[in-house]
Design a protein around this motif. Sequence first.
Motif, PDB file in Angstrom:
ATOM      1  N   GLY A 185     -30.444  52.930 -45.413  1.00 45.54           N
ATOM      2  CA  GLY A 185     -30.918  51.980 -44.415  1.00 45.54           C
ATOM      3  C   GLY A 185     -32.310  52.347 -43.912  1.00 45.54           C
ATOM      4  O   GLY A 185     -33.118  51.473 -43.615  1.00 45.54           O
ATOM      5  N   LEU A 186     -32.584  53.639 -43.823  1.00 50.69           N
ATOM      6  CA  LEU A 186     -33.904  54.066 -43.360  1.00 50.69           C
ATOM      7  C   LEU A 186     -34.972  53.705 -44.382  1.00 50.69           C
ATOM      8  O   LEU A 186     -36.097  53.371 -44.018  1.00 50.69           O
ATOM      9  CB  LEU A 186     -33.909  55.567 -43.081  1.00 50.69           C
ATOM     10  N   GLU A 188     -34.829  51.076 -46.294  1.00 48.61           N
ATOM     11  CA  GLU A 188     -35.045  49.636 -46.113  1.00 48.61           C
ATOM     12  C   GLU A 188     -35.935  49.375 -44.903  1.00 48.61           C
ATOM     13  O   GLU A 188     -36.846  48.546 -44.948  1.00 48.61           O
ATOM     14  CB  GLU A 188     -33.710  48.915 -45.936  1.00 48.61           C
ATOM     15  N   ALA A 189     -35.641  50.090 -43.816  1.00 42.50           N
ATOM     16  CA  ALA A 189     -36.453  49.916 -42.610  1.00 42.50           C
ATOM     17  C   ALA A 189     -37.908  50.247 -42.931  1.00 42.50           C
ATOM     18  O   ALA A 189     -38.818  49.511 -42.542  1.00 42.50           O
ATOM     19  CB  ALA A 189     -35.925  50.805 -41.485  1.00 42.50           C
ATOM     20  N   ALA A 190     -38.122  51.337 -43.665  1.00 44.29           N
ATOM     21  CA  ALA A 190     -39.483  51.733 -44.012  1.00 44.29           C
ATOM     22  C   ALA A 190     -40.162  50.652 -44.860  1.00 44.29           C
ATOM     23  O   ALA A 190     -41.335  50.352 -44.670  1.00 44.29           O
ATOM     24  CB  ALA A 190     -39.472  53.065 -44.755  1.00 44.29           C
ATOM     25  N   ALA A 191     -39.392  50.044 -45.773  1.00 40.37           N
ATOM     26  CA  ALA A 191     -39.959  48.995 -46.623  1.00 40.37           C
ATOM     27  C   ALA A 191     -40.393  47.796 -45.785  1.00 40.37           C
ATOM     28  O   ALA A 191     -41.483  47.256 -45.987  1.00 40.37           O
ATOM     29  CB  ALA A 191     -38.947  48.563 -47.683  1.00 40.37           C
ATOM     30  N   ALA A 195     -44.007  50.334 -45.973  1.00 36.79           N
ATOM     31  CA  ALA A 195     -44.159  51.613 -46.678  1.00 36.79           C
ATOM     32  C   ALA A 195     -43.725  51.464 -48.135  1.00 36.79           C
ATOM     33  O   ALA A 195     -42.615  51.000 -48.399  1.00 36.79           O
ATOM     34  CB  ALA A 195     -43.341  52.694 -45.987  1.00 36.79           C
ATOM     35  N   THR A 199     -44.503  56.525 -50.337  1.00 41.38           N
ATOM     36  CA  THR A 199     -44.777  56.811 -48.928  1.00 41.38           C
ATOM     37  C   THR A 199     -43.474  57.067 -48.186  1.00 41.38           C
ATOM     38  O   THR A 199     -43.367  57.990 -47.371  1.00 41.38           O
ATOM     39  CB  THR A 199     -45.510  55.611 -48.282  1.00 41.38           C
ATOM     40  N   ARG A 203     -42.696  60.419 -46.210  1.00 39.23           N
ATOM     41  CA  ARG A 203     -42.673  60.410 -44.751  1.00 39.23           C
ATOM     42  C   ARG A 203     -41.272  60.333 -44.157  1.00 39.23           C
ATOM     43  O   ARG A 203     -41.069  60.645 -42.983  1.00 39.23           O
ATOM     44  CB  ARG A 203     -43.453  59.199 -44.215  1.00 39.23           C
ATOM     45  N   VAL A 204     -40.318  59.839 -44.933  1.00 43.29           N
ATOM     46  CA  VAL A 204     -38.969  59.655 -44.388  1.00 43.29           C
ATOM     47  C   VAL A 204     -37.947  60.540 -45.107  1.00 43.29           C
ATOM     48  O   VAL A 204     -37.303  61.385 -44.496  1.00 43.29           O
ATOM     49  CB  VAL A 204     -38.533  58.173 -44.467  1.00 43.29           C
ATOM     50  N   PRO A 207     -38.665  64.678 -45.169  1.00 44.18           N
ATOM     51  CA  PRO A 207     -38.390  65.374 -43.906  1.00 44.18           C
ATOM     52  C   PRO A 207     -36.895  65.395 -43.564  1.00 44.18           C
ATOM     53  O   PRO A 207     -36.406  66.370 -43.015  1.00 44.18           O
ATOM     54  CB  PRO A 207     -39.171  64.560 -42.867  1.00 44.18           C
ATOM     55  N   LEU A 208     -36.186  64.314 -43.921  1.00 37.87           N
ATOM     56  CA  LEU A 208     -34.771  64.242 -43.543  1.00 37.87           C
ATOM     57  C   LEU A 208     -33.907  65.182 -44.372  1.00 37.87           C
ATOM     58  O   LEU A 208     -32.908  65.697 -43.884  1.00 37.87           O
ATOM     59  CB  LEU A 208     -34.264  62.802 -43.669  1.00 37.87           C
TER      60      LEU A 208
END
Lengths: 289, 391
Positions: A185-186, A188-191, A195, A199, A203-204, A207-208
Motif C-alpha cells: 500500500g505504501l 501505491e501511495a508513493a506512486a 514517485a 524512487t 525513499r520508502v 528505509p522500511l
Amino acid sequence: MARPAQKAPPTRPPGQRGARTRSIADVTGRTPWPLAAPAAVAVAFLLLPLVGLLLRAPWRGLPRILVESGALDALRLSLVTASAATVISVFFGVPLAWVLARARFPGRSLLRALVTLPLVLPPVVGGVALLFALGRRGFIGQHLDQWFGITLPFTTAGVIVAETFVAMPFLIVTVEGALRSADLGLDEAAATLGARPFTTFRRVTLPLIGPSLIAGAVLCWARALGEFGATITFAGNLPGVTQTMPLAVYQALERDPDAAVALSLVLLVVSIAVLALLRERWLHPGTSL
Amino acid sequence: MTRHGEAAGAAPSGALRADVVVDRGGFRLEAELAVAPGQVLAVLGPNGAGKTTLLRTLAGLRALTAGSIQVGAHTWDDAGAGVFVPAVDRRVGVVFQDYRLFPHLSVLDNVAFSARARGVARDRARRDAANWLDRLGLDRFAPRRPGELSGGQAQRVALARALASDPRLLLLDEPLAALDVRTRLEIRGELRQHLSAFAGPSILVTHDPLEAMVLADRILVLEAGQVVQVGSPTDVARRPATDYVARLVGLNLYPGTLSDPVTRRVDLDGGGTLHAAGHGSAGADDDGEVTFAGAPGDRLLVVLAPSAISVHTRRPDAGSPRNTWTGVVAGLELLTDRVRVAVDGAPSALVDITPAAVADLRLTPGQPVWLTAKATEVMAYPDLGPVARRP
C-alpha cells in the motif's frame, strides 16, 4: 525473520511484555517432565563443548600464542574477506531479493530455489563447483585467465568469491522475507504522489526494510567469517593470503592445540558479539532504529 | 501502452468524465460518471459494490477493461485506444482509508514527499510542505512521525499530503471510517471546508449516508457493480431508488404498479396496496412540484417514513387515514429516543413509536396489529429502473 520496524504506540504502558509473560506462565504452570528432561539434555549438549573450550584455554599465554601463531594475520584476512563478501552480497543480493519478492515472471519459484541452494549445499561441494566454473580450466575461469589475466583460485579474491557464494543466500532470504511482508500500500501511495518505482525503492522500501537488511547483512557476514569448506577447496590454505581464521584453527589443531583453542576463543567472542547485535535487532524492533 | 495527453506543469483543473468498465473475476463494474471542477461526488454503496475498484481505476492503480477516463484535456485511460497513464503520471491526490503515511518520515517529509519525488529541491519542498501544514492547522505536528499521531491527526496529514501534490483530481476512500465518532464529527466539518476550497473535481467513497449527504454535491449509489441512482443528496434521501438506499436513509420502500390514478392507488409487488398522495409525489424533478400524472400500469416506487405509521392493537375506527392494513410484530429494537418495530404483513414495515407507546400497547413479538398511515404521508415516484450507464 526480522520485520519492518514499527514504532510502539506511545500509549502502551512500560512493562506490559513482562506482565504478559507472567500470565502465560500462570496458565501453563510447570513444564511437564517429558519435555523438561530432553530440553535439559539439549542445553547441556549445546553448552558443554563451549565450557570445554573455556576450561582448556591457555589463559596466561593467550596474547603470546595469538601473536606467534599468526592469528592476527588470519583474523585480519577473515575480517577483510568477510566484510568484502558482505558488501558484494548487499550490492547484488538486495536487488535479487527485490526481484524474487516483487517481480512477476515464469519460473520465479524455481529461480528462488536455485538461488538459495547454497544454503543447504555442503560448502565443499560449492568449492568444487566454483573450481570447475572459475578455476584456471573452468569454463569461465579459462577466459578470465586468457583475456584478462585474472586468476581466482588460491588468491584472496578467491576467498571472497567462495565466502560470497556461501553467504549471499542468507542475505537474500532475509531481505526477501522483509520485502514480501512489507506493505505494498505504501508503494501505491508513493506512486500516486508521483514517485517512480526506483524512487519508491530508495525513499520508502529500503528505509522500511532497514532492520531486516542489517540483520541479513550480519547473518551473511557471520556465515562468511565461519566459512571453511568452500574456501579451502577453492582458495586453498596459504597463510597470509587465503588462510582465514577457521582454516588457521584447523591447521593449528594438528601441531599446536593451544593455538587452536586461542583462535577458537577469538571466533567465539566475535560470534557472541554478532548474536548480541542480532538479538537487539530482533527482540526489540524499532527501538534500535 | 503509451503515454498521452500529459502536459508539463500544473494545468488548469478540468472536469472528470469517466466511463468505467472493469471485469474482475466474476465481478463486473460498470459506472459512468461526470464531476465538474470544484464539485464533490460521493460514491455510496455497500461493501463489495465496487467502490474501491472504481477509485483504483480513477487513481491509475488499475486499468480499465473497457471505457475511458478523462480529466480536462487529459486522457488517462482509454481501453479502446490502448492508452493507460499510470498513477505516477496522473497527478491524482488519493487519501487512502488507512492513510498510508510513510512511517519512517516525519509529517513534514510526508507532505513534502511528492515534491521531492518530482525533483524539487529539499529546502523548497519542505517550505511548501510547511505552508500546507500551516493551512490545515497541522504545523505543530511537522517534526512528528506518523506513529505518534492520533487517527484524526493522521487523517489530516494524509489530506495535506494529497493536496500538496497539486492534484488534478482528488480521491478520498472512506476518509472518516477509521475514526471514532467524536473525531469523525470534527473532521467532517473540516473536510467539507477543504473540499470546497479544492479547485478540481473530488470523489469521496463512503458507505455512510450522512457523510455523503454532508460532504457531497451529488451522490452516486453503487450496488453490485452497477449505478442504481445518481442525484443530489436531497433527491437521494427523499426518493431512494433501491431498498439499500431506503434503509440507509431510514425509509420504507415498496416497488409497485399504479392501478388507479384518481385515488392514487398503488398495488405493491410484495403484496398489499397503498394510497399515495404525499407532497412531492411528482414526476421526477428535484425541486419542481410537478403534479402527479400517471397511467394505470406505471411502475412506481412508494416510500413511507417509519414515523408516519401508527400501530394499533385493535381495529382502528374508520377515519381519515386512507391506508389501514394488518400485520404481526416481528421484532422490537430500541433506538436512542424511540422504538423501531418491525411488522410482517402486506406490506411489511418498520414503524417508529415512543417507548411509552410500546408499554401502553404491550407490544410483543408475534402479536397481531393494525397499521395506519395517512395517504398524504405516502409518497410515490416513477421507478426508472437501474440507471447504470445513464447518469
